[in-house]
Design a protein around this motif. Structure first.
Motif, PDB file in Angstrom:
ATOM      1  N   ARG A  54     -34.457   3.676  25.655  1.00 58.95           N
ATOM      2  CA  ARG A  54     -34.665   2.845  24.458  1.00 58.95           C
ATOM      3  C   ARG A  54     -33.744   3.284  23.327  1.00 58.95           C
ATOM      4  N   GLU A  55     -33.612   4.602  23.138  1.00 61.10           N
ATOM      5  CA  GLU A  55     -32.719   5.116  22.094  1.00 61.10           C
ATOM      6  C   GLU A  55     -31.278   4.724  22.384  1.00 61.10           C
ATOM      7  N   ASP A  56     -30.869   4.817  23.650  1.00 65.69           N
ATOM      8  CA  ASP A  56     -29.514   4.425  24.033  1.00 65.69           C
ATOM      9  C   ASP A  56     -29.269   2.948  23.738  1.00 65.69           C
ATOM     10  N   VAL A  57     -30.243   2.124  24.075  1.00 63.93           N
ATOM     11  CA  VAL A  57     -30.115   0.684  23.824  1.00 63.93           C
ATOM     12  C   VAL A  57     -29.998   0.419  22.327  1.00 63.93           C
ATOM     13  N   THR A  58     -30.809   1.109  21.541  1.00 65.56           N
ATOM     14  CA  THR A  58     -30.751   0.940  20.081  1.00 65.56           C
ATOM     15  C   THR A  58     -29.374   1.330  19.554  1.00 65.56           C
ATOM     16  N   GLN A  59     -28.841   2.454  20.045  1.00 62.50           N
ATOM     17  CA  GLN A  59     -27.507   2.882  19.605  1.00 62.50           C
ATOM     18  C   GLN A  59     -26.443   1.877  20.018  1.00 62.50           C
ATOM     19  N   LEU A  60     -26.550   1.352  21.237  1.00 60.15           N
ATOM     20  CA  LEU A  60     -25.578   0.352  21.688  1.00 60.15           C
ATOM     21  C   LEU A  60     -25.654  -0.918  20.853  1.00 60.15           C
ATOM     22  N   GLN A  61     -26.881  -1.307  20.488  1.00 54.16           N
ATOM     23  CA  GLN A  61     -27.035  -2.501  19.649  1.00 54.16           C
ATOM     24  C   GLN A  61     -26.408  -2.277  18.275  1.00 54.16           C
ATOM     25  N   ARG A  62     -26.590  -1.066  17.728  1.00 62.09           N
ATOM     26  CA  ARG A  62     -25.984  -0.760  16.426  1.00 62.09           C
ATOM     27  C   ARG A  62     -24.464  -0.782  16.528  1.00 62.09           C
ATOM     28  N   LYS A  63     -23.947  -0.173  17.614  1.00 61.78           N
ATOM     29  CA  LYS A  63     -22.498  -0.157  17.811  1.00 61.78           C
ATOM     30  C   LYS A  63     -21.962  -1.570  17.965  1.00 61.78           C
ATOM     31  N   LYS A  64     -22.690  -2.385  18.710  1.00 64.87           N
ATOM     32  CA  LYS A  64     -22.270  -3.773  18.906  1.00 64.87           C
ATOM     33  C   LYS A  64     -22.218  -4.488  17.568  1.00 64.87           C
ATOM     34  N   SER A  65     -23.242  -4.284  16.745  1.00 61.72           N
ATOM     35  CA  SER A  65     -23.262  -4.925  15.427  1.00 61.72           C
ATOM     36  C   SER A  65     -22.075  -4.465  14.591  1.00 61.72           C
ATOM     37  N   ALA A  66     -21.797  -3.158  14.625  1.00 62.56           N
ATOM     38  CA  ALA A  66     -20.658  -2.633  13.870  1.00 62.56           C
ATOM     39  C   ALA A  66     -19.349  -3.208  14.401  1.00 62.56           C
ATOM     40  N   ASP A  67     -19.225  -3.295  15.727  1.00 62.81           N
ATOM     41  CA  ASP A  67     -18.018  -3.869  16.330  1.00 62.81           C
ATOM     42  C   ASP A  67     -17.842  -5.320  15.916  1.00 62.81           C
ATOM     43  N   VAL A  68     -18.928  -6.066  15.910  1.00 60.42           N
ATOM     44  CA  VAL A  68     -18.862  -7.482  15.518  1.00 60.42           C
ATOM     45  C   VAL A  68     -18.445  -7.605  14.057  1.00 60.42           C
ATOM     46  N   GLU A  69     -19.012  -6.731  13.207  1.00 60.26           N
ATOM     47  CA  GLU A  69     -18.626  -6.757  11.796  1.00 60.26           C
ATOM     48  C   GLU A  69     -17.143  -6.426  11.645  1.00 60.26           C
ATOM     49  N   GLY A  70     -16.676  -5.423  12.414  1.00 63.72           N
ATOM     50  CA  GLY A  70     -15.257  -5.050  12.361  1.00 63.72           C
ATOM     51  C   GLY A  70     -14.361  -6.189  12.816  1.00 63.72           C
ATOM     52  N   LEU A  71     -14.760  -6.856  13.883  1.00 67.13           N
ATOM     53  CA  LEU A  71     -13.981  -8.002  14.361  1.00 67.13           C
ATOM     54  C   LEU A  71     -13.972  -9.132  13.342  1.00 67.13           C
ATOM     55  N   GLY A  72     -15.104  -9.322  12.680  1.00 64.48           N
ATOM     56  CA  GLY A  72     -15.172 -10.348  11.635  1.00 64.48           C
ATOM     57  C   GLY A  72     -14.209 -10.038  10.501  1.00 64.48           C
ATOM     58  N   ALA A  73     -14.146  -8.761  10.120  1.00 61.48           N
ATOM     59  CA  ALA A  73     -13.220  -8.359   9.057  1.00 61.48           C
ATOM     60  C   ALA A  73     -11.773  -8.565   9.501  1.00 61.48           C
ATOM     61  N   GLN A  74     -11.471  -8.219  10.763  1.00 62.89           N
ATOM     62  CA  GLN A  74     -10.121  -8.431  11.281  1.00 62.89           C
ATOM     63  C   GLN A  74      -9.768  -9.913  11.308  1.00 62.89           C
ATOM     64  N   LEU A  75     -10.713 -10.733  11.704  1.00 59.42           N
ATOM     65  CA  LEU A  75     -10.480 -12.170  11.746  1.00 59.42           C
ATOM     66  C   LEU A  75     -10.186 -12.703  10.345  1.00 59.42           C
ATOM     67  N   THR A  76     -10.943 -12.253   9.374  1.00 53.43           N
ATOM     68  CA  THR A  76     -10.721 -12.677   7.987  1.00 53.43           C
ATOM     69  C   THR A  76      -9.318 -12.276   7.533  1.00 53.43           C
ATOM     70  N   LEU A  77      -8.894 -11.060   7.888  1.00 48.40           N
ATOM     71  CA  LEU A  77      -7.562 -10.585   7.527  1.00 48.40           C
ATOM     72  C   LEU A  77      -6.482 -11.450   8.181  1.00 48.40           C
ATOM     73  N   VAL A  78      -6.671 -11.754   9.463  1.00 46.24           N
ATOM     74  CA  VAL A  78      -5.697 -12.597  10.174  1.00 46.24           C
ATOM     75  C   VAL A  78      -5.645 -13.986   9.537  1.00 46.24           C
ATOM     76  N   GLN A  79      -6.804 -14.533   9.208  1.00 51.05           N
ATOM     77  CA  GLN A  79      -6.834 -15.860   8.585  1.00 51.05           C
ATOM     78  C   GLN A  79      -6.108 -15.841   7.240  1.00 51.05           C
ATOM     79  N   SER A  80      -6.302 -14.779   6.471  1.00 50.69           N
ATOM     80  CA  SER A  80      -5.618 -14.660   5.176  1.00 50.69           C
ATOM     81  C   SER A  80      -4.112 -14.561   5.374  1.00 50.69           C
ATOM     82  N   SER A  81      -3.707 -13.783   6.387  1.00 52.93           N
ATOM     83  CA  SER A  81      -2.272 -13.631   6.670  1.00 52.93           C
ATOM     84  C   SER A  81      -1.655 -14.963   7.101  1.00 52.93           C
ATOM     85  N   VAL A  82      -2.354 -15.682   7.946  1.00 50.94           N
ATOM     86  CA  VAL A  82      -1.863 -16.983   8.404  1.00 50.94           C
ATOM     87  C   VAL A  82      -1.752 -17.943   7.218  1.00 50.94           C
ATOM     88  N   ALA A  83      -2.742 -17.944   6.358  1.00 53.99           N
ATOM     89  CA  ALA A  83      -2.693 -18.823   5.181  1.00 53.99           C
ATOM     90  C   ALA A  83      -1.509 -18.444   4.282  1.00 53.99           C
TER      91      ALA A  83
END
Length: 103
Positions: A54-83
């Motif tokens: 259960r602890e491992d799953v919780t940590q993986l879920q947190r990491k996944k959330s952080a990864d998704v947030e990081g990807l979202g930030a990268q996407l925003t940066l790419v969109q700004s660069s393209v614009a």
């Protein structure tokens, strides 16, 4: 009636189990006790493993959330660069058009 029958069968099973335990030899009782201890030990180990999982799953879920947030930030940066590139291309195109008109 069905409930009474189930209750009677349950009571009979308990009485039979108690009688069997009483009739069992000390050796059989020790063996049964050892088996019960082994079962309880195994269950305790499984509970610990389950909690770790259960602890491992919780940590993986947190990491996944952080990864998704990081990807979202990268996407925003790419969109700004393209614009910004589109604006630069439009500016160059506009300058070229002006230069063509002037020439």
């Amino acid at each position: 009636i069905a409930e009474e029958r189930r209750a009677r069968v349950d009571l009979e099973a308990r009485v039979e189990g108690s009688a069997a335990y009483t009739a069992a030899s000390d050796s059989q009782k020790q063996t049964a006790g050892a088996v019960n201890e082994a079962i309880y030990g195994t269950v305790a180990e499984l509970q610990v493993q389950l909690e770790r999982t259960r602890e491992d799953v919780t940590q993986l879920q947190r990491k996944k959330s952080a990864d998704v947030e990081g990807l979202g930030a990268q996407l925003t940066l790419v969109q700004s660069s393209v614009a910004a590139m589109h604006r630069a291309i439009e500016a160059v195109s506009s300058e070229q058009a002006s230069a063509s008109d002037t020439a």
